[in-house]
Design a protein around this motif. Structure first.
Motif, PDB file in Angstrom:
ATOM      1  N   HIS A   1       0.832  -1.208   0.000  1.00 21.19           N
ATOM      2  CA  HIS A   1       0.000   0.000   0.000  1.00 21.19           C
ATOM      3  C   HIS A   1       0.866   1.256   0.000  1.00 21.19           C
ATOM      4  O   HIS A   1       0.562   2.255   0.655  1.00 21.19           O
ATOM      5  N   GLU A   2       1.971   1.171  -0.759  1.00 24.03           N
ATOM      6  CA  GLU A   2       2.893   2.300  -0.840  1.00 24.03           C
ATOM      7  C   GLU A   2       2.950   2.826  -2.272  1.00 24.03           C
ATOM      8  O   GLU A   2       2.998   2.051  -3.234  1.00 24.03           O
ATOM      9  N   LEU A   3       2.967   4.123  -2.415  1.00 24.73           N
ATOM     10  CA  LEU A   3       3.105   4.758  -3.717  1.00 24.73           C
ATOM     11  C   LEU A   3       4.577   4.799  -4.096  1.00 24.73           C
ATOM     12  O   LEU A   3       5.422   5.253  -3.314  1.00 24.73           O
ATOM     13  N   THR A   4       4.904   4.311  -5.282  1.00 32.82           N
ATOM     14  CA  THR A   4       6.281   4.362  -5.766  1.00 32.82           C
ATOM     15  C   THR A   4       6.320   4.982  -7.160  1.00 32.82           C
ATOM     16  O   THR A   4       5.455   4.700  -7.999  1.00 32.82           O
ATOM     17  N   TYR A   5       7.306   5.822  -7.379  1.00 29.34           N
ATOM     18  CA  TYR A   5       7.467   6.468  -8.679  1.00 29.34           C
ATOM     19  C   TYR A   5       8.499   5.748  -9.549  1.00 29.34           C
ATOM     20  O   TYR A   5       8.801   6.199 -10.665  1.00 29.34           O
ATOM     21  N   ALA A   6       9.050   4.645  -9.037  1.00 26.46           N
ATOM     22  CA  ALA A   6      10.071   3.900  -9.780  1.00 26.46           C
ATOM     23  C   ALA A   6       9.609   3.504 -11.186  1.00 26.46           C
ATOM     24  O   ALA A   6      10.363   3.663 -12.150  1.00 26.46           O
ATOM     25  N   PRO A   7       8.376   2.984 -11.341  1.00 25.12           N
ATOM     26  CA  PRO A   7       7.928   2.619 -12.700  1.00 25.12           C
ATOM     27  C   PRO A   7       7.928   3.803 -13.664  1.00 25.12           C
ATOM     28  O   PRO A   7       8.265   3.642 -14.849  1.00 25.12           O
ATOM     29  N   LEU A   8       7.566   4.982 -13.187  1.00 24.89           N
ATOM     30  CA  LEU A   8       7.554   6.159 -14.059  1.00 24.89           C
ATOM     31  C   LEU A   8       8.969   6.563 -14.458  1.00 24.89           C
ATOM     32  O   LEU A   8       9.218   6.950 -15.611  1.00 24.89           O
ATOM     33  N   TRP A   9       9.912   6.454 -13.532  1.00 23.39           N
ATOM     34  CA  TRP A   9      11.307   6.762 -13.868  1.00 23.39           C
ATOM     35  C   TRP A   9      11.862   5.740 -14.858  1.00 23.39           C
ATOM     36  O   TRP A   9      12.565   6.099 -15.818  1.00 23.39           O
ATOM     37  N   ILE A  10      11.542   4.463 -14.635  1.00 24.34           N
ATOM     38  CA  ILE A  10      12.031   3.401 -15.535  1.00 24.34           C
ATOM     39  C   ILE A  10      11.466   3.597 -16.939  1.00 24.34           C
ATOM     40  O   ILE A  10      12.196   3.538 -17.942  1.00 24.34           O
ATOM     41  N   LEU A  11      10.152   3.832 -17.025  1.00 28.81           N
ATOM     42  CA  LEU A  11       9.528   3.969 -18.347  1.00 28.81           C
ATOM     43  C   LEU A  11       9.849   5.312 -18.983  1.00 28.81           C
ATOM     44  O   LEU A  11       9.886   5.428 -20.207  1.00 28.81           O
ATOM     45  N   GLY A  12      10.082   6.332 -18.163  1.00 32.82           N
ATOM     46  CA  GLY A  12      10.565   7.592 -18.722  1.00 32.82           C
ATOM     47  C   GLY A  12      11.916   7.390 -19.382  1.00 32.82           C
ATOM     48  O   GLY A  12      12.159   7.857 -20.508  1.00 32.82           O
ATOM     49  N   PHE A  13      12.791   6.660 -18.688  1.00 33.06           N
ATOM     50  CA  PHE A  13      14.106   6.322 -19.255  1.00 33.06           C
ATOM     51  C   PHE A  13      13.949   5.512 -20.546  1.00 33.06           C
ATOM     52  O   PHE A  13      14.700   5.707 -21.503  1.00 33.06           O
TER      53      PHE A  13
END
Length: 530
Positions: A168-180
């Motif tokens: 139940h934690e928000l993570t921005y890792a997927p957005l950074w990975i897909l932005g890359f």
């Protein structure tokens, strides 16, 4: 548990052997030297990489800044193996091995994602088998396309998102990975958008923050490479965008996209294909929804761009292959449900043995790999070498021979803009316009052999022989495309001679050209040009 771990290790070992054999079977020998060559489109990127490593810039022809690639970071990666001066016959091998590594990593991620969702080793191994042995994924990954690395980054993003959901934690890792990942292929923006929308929906209480963070991340990556493109190439979009997405009615392009997508579903066995979504009927969780959203977003994108130029290969095209692991995870969970339902019927002994879970996996794998008929299974098993191997050999031999029969000032016109130019240090004319701004901005010409509603063939619909032959006057023409009658008329009008190179390949040579070493061709001249 220990048995399942052993199965995981054995499966990875089998996949490694299978992929290595694919790479070897795709290679060939010319004059005692073994060559490794990528899919021709990727060899265009390899020529850019070679010129960049040699100090001429990120260009196809030295001195001409045209962005005929859409895989910026992948091309920079390719240049590393040219900087260290690996022989040209072997550089592609390193890209293929890279594809192998990312393919294995993707399969491992599929296992982790499936286990995270189901807690079942059996279902996780099933998803691994279906993904790892799905031939379109194998082919596109090991032929040097970006499918392997993009598939891994997509899977990694899914894993981090699901890990965040469990806590139940928000993570921005997927957005950074897909932005890359947009640096590898700009159209990965579509999957970025899918994740962005999903995260906004899940974490409604943080939607303003998610929106602005997501906007800043994607703006940084897309904006940065757009600025680079504008400063370096003088254009906002890649040349291939104008080539494929302009000069043809959008409705007809989308119609073709719908057609090839329906054909993909039908050839995958329509009942088996939709069986993969049974899990959503039984288990409407956020984890399942994420996989469905990603597959849907990428499918809509494939439809929007009119599909791929290589749909005749069967199975998923290069766009869909990136998200096929998402589909196979859904299918594997659905298959376990179906199998359990069948067991509930208390079937007789012979029938229960026939429909055991292993047989269902094998049956599914065979059907998914038979999208253009059972004969493709001969290629899947590598009894026959990967398709286009013989063509790759021919194009390589022409490329390595062109320099021998021409001077450094010679101009060579090609339809296939990858393999031949890569192995040749000459100025090339791209008849189909991937590397020619003038051609890319023309109106498209519908193929005459296709009915109008589906008459869209991405990247192969723009040419102007009056410009490419009559005005640019190449010294050598290797092939023609589309309206060959018009090409032959101009070839005759400009006094080209049909001639064999290496006593094998018919090319057209400009009569009287001082850039052709006529004595090196070593074959009787012909007067006919047909």
């Amino acid at each position: 548990m220990m048995k399942k771990r052993h199965l995981f290790t054995i499966l990875i070992g089998i996949l490694l052997v299978y992929y290595a054999l694919f790479i070897y079977r795709s290679s060939f020998v010319i004059e005692g030297k073994r060559y490794f060559v990528l899919f021709d489109d990727e060899m265009i990127s390899m020529r850019y990489a070679k010129n960049f490593a040699d100090g001429y810039g990120l260009v196809w022809n030295k001195g001409e800044r045209v962005e005929g690639i859409t895989n910026l970071l992948w091309t920079f990666y390719m240049s590393l193996f040219h900087i260290i001066k690996i022989p040209l016959s072997k550089t592609s091998l390193f890209i293929q091995v890279t594809g192998l590594i990312f393919l294995i990593l993707s399969v491992v991620m599929v296992n982790k994602i499936t286990y995270l969702i189901t807690g079942s080793k059996k279902v996780s191994l099933t998803a691994m088998v279906l993904t790892g042995f799905y031939y379109p994924i194998v082919y596109w990954s090991l032929e040097g396309t970006e499918v392997s690395v993009l598939m891994f980054l997509t899977s990694l993003s899914v894993y981090y998102t699901l890990k965040g959901l469990t806590k139940h934690e928000l993570t921005y890792a997927p957005l950074w990975i897909l932005g890359f990942s947009t640096l590898i292929r700009m159209d990965m923006f579509v999957l970025y958008l899918g994740f962005w929308v999903f995260i906004l929906w899940i974490f409604k209480n943080h939607k303003i923050k998610i929106f602005f963070v997501g906007f800043i991340i994607i703006s940084s990556f897309i904006g940065g490479q757009t600025l680079f493109r504008l400063l370096y190439y003088g254009d906002i979009l890649p040349n291939t965008y104008y080539l494929k997405m302009t000069g043809f009615p959008m409705l007809l392009r989308i119609t073709r996209g719908v057609y090839v997508f329906i054909k993909f579903i039908w050839n995958s066995n329509i009942l088996l294909f939709f069986a993969g979504f049974l899990v959503f009927v039984k288990r409407r969780t956020k984890e399942i929804l994420l996989l469905l959203v990603l597959f849907l977003f990428q499918s809509l994108y494939s439809i929007y761009v009119g599909g791929d130029a290589w749909e005749q290969f069967g199975g998923s095209n290069r766009f869909l292959s990136v998200v096929m692991p998402c589909y196979f995870i859904l299918f594997s969970i659905s298959l376990s449900y179906v199998h359990q339902k069948l067991l509930d019927f208390n079937l007789s002994w012979p029938l229960s043995k026939l429909i055991n879970f292993k047989n269902l996996i094998l049956f599914s794998l065979i059907i998914f790999n038979s999208t253009i008929g059972p004969e493709v299974l001969v290629e899947v098993t590598l009894i026959f070498p990967p398709r286009y191997k013989n063509y790759n050999k021919n194009w390589t031999e022409i490329g390595t021979s062109i320099d021998r029969v021409t001077t450094k000032n010679a101009k060579i016109a090609v339809v296939l803009a990858g393999t031949m130019p890569y192995f040749s240090d000459r100025y090339y004319i791209d008849l189909l316009g991937k590397n020619d701004k003038y051609i890319a901005h023309l109106k498209a010409k519908a193929p005459k052999d296709l009915p109008l509603p589906i008459a869209f063939y991405p990247g192969h619909m723009k040419y102007d022989y009056q410009y490419s032959i009559d005005k640019l006057k190449p010294d050598v023409i290797t092939d023609a495309w589309g309206n060959k009658k018009e090409a032959l008329r101009l070839i005759k009008q400009n006094h080209y001679i049909k001639q064999k190179l290496n006593k094998k390949y018919w090319l057209w040579f400009l009569k009287g050209s001082k850039n052709i070493l006529w004595d090196k061709i070593n074959y009787p001249l012909l007067n006919n040009i047909d």
